[in-house]
Design an enzyme around this catalytic site. Sequence first.
Site, mmCIF file in Angstrom:
data_model
loop_
_atom_site.group_PDB
_atom_site.id
_atom_site.type_symbol
_atom_site.label_atom_id
_atom_site.label_comp_id
_atom_site.label_asym_id
_atom_site.label_seq_id
_atom_site.Cartn_x
_atom_site.Cartn_y
_atom_site.Cartn_z
ATOM 1 N N PHE A 282 -31.535 30.826 -31.443
ATOM 2 C CA PHE A 282 -30.411 31.729 -31.765
ATOM 3 C C PHE A 282 -29.095 30.968 -31.673
ATOM 4 C CE2 PHE A 282 -26.838 34.275 -30.239
ATOM 5 C CZ PHE A 282 -26.800 35.311 -31.160
ATOM 6 N N ASP A 368 -54.665 53.599 -46.559
ATOM 7 C CA ASP A 368 -54.197 52.400 -45.873
ATOM 8 C C ASP A 368 -54.184 51.209 -46.834
ATOM 9 O OD1 ASP A 368 -54.210 50.253 -43.550
ATOM 10 O OD2 ASP A 368 -53.913 52.179 -42.558
ATOM 11 N N ASP A 369 -54.268 50.036 -46.297
ATOM 12 C CA ASP A 369 -54.135 48.769 -47.018
ATOM 13 C C ASP A 369 -55.106 48.670 -48.208
ATOM 14 O OD1 ASP A 369 -53.584 46.190 -47.633
ATOM 15 O OD2 ASP A 369 -54.124 45.349 -45.690
ATOM 16 N N LYS A 478 -46.910 54.597 -43.614
ATOM 17 C CA LYS A 478 -47.223 53.736 -42.465
ATOM 18 C C LYS A 478 -46.619 52.371 -42.779
ATOM 19 C CE LYS A 478 -51.268 51.818 -40.046
ATOM 20 N NZ LYS A 478 -52.739 51.867 -40.007
ATOM 21 N N ASP A 480 -46.171 48.679 -41.822
ATOM 22 C CA ASP A 480 -46.902 47.704 -41.005
ATOM 23 C C ASP A 480 -46.232 46.337 -41.058
ATOM 24 O OD1 ASP A 480 -48.969 46.764 -39.444
ATOM 25 O OD2 ASP A 480 -50.568 47.475 -40.775
ATOM 26 N N ASN A 482 -47.852 42.432 -40.085
ATOM 27 C CA ASN A 482 -49.113 41.904 -39.562
ATOM 28 C C ASN A 482 -49.142 40.413 -39.251
ATOM 29 O OD1 ASN A 482 -50.888 44.058 -39.135
ATOM 30 N ND2 ASN A 482 -51.097 44.368 -41.331
ATOM 31 N N GLY A 531 -51.214 47.340 -35.034
ATOM 32 C CA GLY A 531 -51.208 48.259 -33.894
ATOM 33 C C GLY A 531 -49.828 48.224 -33.261
ATOM 34 N N ASP A 536 -41.267 49.622 -29.914
ATOM 35 C CA ASP A 536 -40.049 49.504 -29.108
ATOM 36 C C ASP A 536 -39.119 50.664 -29.416
ATOM 37 O OD1 ASP A 536 -38.317 48.691 -31.409
ATOM 38 O OD2 ASP A 536 -39.601 46.910 -31.392
ATOM 39 N N ASP A 550 -54.359 48.522 -32.533
ATOM 40 C CA ASP A 550 -55.501 48.434 -33.452
ATOM 41 C C ASP A 550 -56.804 48.695 -32.713
ATOM 42 O OD1 ASP A 550 -54.338 48.032 -35.852
ATOM 43 O OD2 ASP A 550 -54.546 45.858 -35.883
ATOM 44 N N GLU A 616 -71.052 66.730 -34.677
ATOM 45 C CA GLU A 616 -69.729 66.090 -34.595
ATOM 46 C C GLU A 616 -68.722 66.801 -35.505
ATOM 47 O OE1 GLU A 616 -70.985 61.547 -33.259
ATOM 48 O OE2 GLU A 616 -70.977 62.049 -35.394
HETATM 49 C C1 GLA Z 1 -53.005 46.450 -39.325
HETATM 50 C C2 GLA Z 1 -52.932 47.882 -38.859
HETATM 51 C C3 GLA Z 1 -54.211 48.592 -39.205
HETATM 52 C C4 GLA Z 1 -54.431 48.533 -40.687
HETATM 53 C C5 GLA Z 1 -54.446 47.092 -41.150
HETATM 54 C C6 GLA Z 1 -54.483 46.994 -42.660
HETATM 55 O O1 GLA Z 1 -53.908 45.715 -38.585
HETATM 56 O O2 GLA Z 1 -52.642 47.959 -37.505
HETATM 57 O O3 GLA Z 1 -54.164 49.929 -38.755
HETATM 58 O O4 GLA Z 1 -53.394 49.233 -41.340
HETATM 59 O O5 GLA Z 1 -53.300 46.387 -40.709
HETATM 60 O O6 GLA Z 1 -54.478 45.694 -43.100
#
Ligand code: GLA
Length: 732
Positions: A282, A368-369, A478, A480, A482, A531, A536, A550, A616
């Site tokens: 920094f 998701d992804d 969502k 993300d 990663n 995850g 924060d 995750d 279930e």
């Molecule tokens: C991360 C997220 C998961 C999922 C994957 C997809 O690991 O935490 O929940 O969305 O990416 O690549």
Amino acid sequence: MAIGVGKGGRLFNLHTKDSTYQMYADEYGILLHTYYGRRIDEENLSDLIFHADVGFSGNPPEAVGDRTYSLDCLPQELPSDGVGDYRESCVALLHKDGSMAADYRFEGYELMDSSYKVAGMPSLYDNEEEKGETLVITMREKVSHVVVRLLYGVFEQENVITRSVQVENYGENEIVLSKCLSCCLDFQYGEYDLITFVGRHTLERSPERNRVGRTKLEIGSLRGTSSHQYNPAMILCAPEATEDFGDCYGLCLVYSSNFTACAQKDQRGQTRVLMGIQPNHFSFLLKKGEVFDAPQVILSYSDSGLAKLSHQYHKILREHMCRGKYQCAKRPVLLNNWEATYFDFNKEKLISLGEQAAELGIEMLVLDDGWFGKRDDDNSGLGDWFANEKKLGSSLKELGDRIHALGMKFGLWFEPEMISENSNLYRTHPDWAFMIPGREPNRARNQLVLDMSRDDVREYLLERMTDILEHAPIDYVKWDVNRSLCDIYSHKYAGNRNGEVYHRFILGVYDLLEHLLERFPDILLEGCSGGGGRFDAAMLYYSPQIWCSDNTDAVNRLYIQYGTSFFYPISSMGAHVSAVPNHQTARITSFRTRGHVALSGSFGYELDLNKITDEEREMVKEQIAEFHKYHSLIHEGTYYRITPPGGRFCAWEFVDEKKDHALQTLVMTSAEGNPLPVHTIVKGLSPDKDYHCSANNQIHSGRTWMGAGLTLSAIPGEYESVLIEWNAMGKK
Ligand code: GLA
């Protein structure tokens, strides 16, 4: 007034309901920190400072002849750097002549009857119930033309004090800010433990408690995110402090990038605690008239243990940090397709999941992804935010409409800050990815990071996301991230300004989030970083819920959610029921237990509903009914940690505001032959009300329950769980 000013404008008392924070600007303009603790009267406590001639601790020029006055020994709000305080400093400068001294003296103060804002970053805001007050103290550097403004916010009813720092260069010469921490807390007396929250991917935020000594205790991140490894929040407490007893001080940084936080005793046994932006990698150039703003630290004090401290943080973060439609509203029960399908899906599969989900009472399907670009695994496609209609077998609009027609909401995953080398975006704009010229970059998950400090990068992302969200019925995003950052080099800030890039990166992320929410205020955002790698306080400003980890294993989750609960509200923790054997740990737990653990968070599912048994399926319906029944108790109630994980069982409890209802979740984490009874304690009831307990059908007063506790009549098996309710008589 929560802020009291006395002694000719040199004595400052910040009062909350139960605490006082005191400072005094002495005759030399040193801003002394004289007290932080239980609420006291406005009396100058600088006489608590013991002045002595301390060997090898020199004296500033004003005090010549007085060997008992040393910057090295005084408790201070803004320690100097390089002029005789040999402890860790807060705000360090590199001058044009190459010297590095910084000596700050009190100049004046200002009061405001509302909360201050930190430019470009989240901070606590005023709401209708409570407005904060602000004190700004101006400190002038003795020789260069730099002023440092110390910002203090007080939320009286919440027992919260905030701090932030603003540095301004008003001189002709450029100056380099080589360090800018937000907060220094000096304690002259007392022994302390430091509780930090440490971990790794899929096992975030385990509390670690160490005694503060002369060997420095320090945590931090250099990953460009707040990180899975060290959370930017910590607790300084009396060694004897427990959940219900003892002095505790919380420090929570409102920042999502590189940070440092430390505690250390000095030669005289005084404790200095610091928190702010990580000084490694920094430096920030300030030209004439330029100002640097440091992130906010949220301080809170409890005179009666960790539980009260957590309650204070839960309340302030829920009510003064989280925003928007879903700040307090009930969030839809969701089904996320990640652990159900990973990258292997198409319209038929998703609609079939949606149909199953709708039938069982699930309220939203999250895709998701893998829905964009060319992305059938995690090696390509990031950056190409165009729906892959070939793979899906439809447009996002058509898919979203089909999901909506089932009576459900529809959510979508993005990872805006990242780029795959195998993407059209990279082929067109290779210079948008962080990479140091002449060096081969480090890849993580086979991806690179976009330079979010660049306007053109953010404009592209905003255009892409807006286009997708405008043209399909999307209710939830969502967001993300990663990988950890490294190989930082921005073409925009080439040369001697690359030390600004980590900070400018996160300002860029905040800017994009802000623009997106301005455009789509009703979208529910869920934060995520593999995850909980960016869990924060700052992210809560944009996303009232964050995917906690995750790791969806119900037993590992006991640890993760327990650690997360010290600072962050239960409503902020994304928690899902997933399949067994668990995909991260291979452990088998019952469907019921997975449900009970996930209920203590922002509830949802993450499994293939086509593969669960009829029994279930019935349990999904029951769990959703439980979610609706207990939602306000869990999300708005007061949360108590009853026993930490790691023992024979783990339990926690929620109590509603009126103390008419309490709910305890108890999970057995071991089994034994010839078992001893399971006896649990009860907290938070009203002593004078009578309560019926669902576990043994007994009625006792709250006083009796809280004194004597409860013995379960049957012992749950390993990894089995029970929900226990206490209802005030006549209030069922
Ligand atoms: C991360 C997220 C998961 C999922 C994957 C997809 O690991 O935490 O929940 O969305 O990416 O690549």
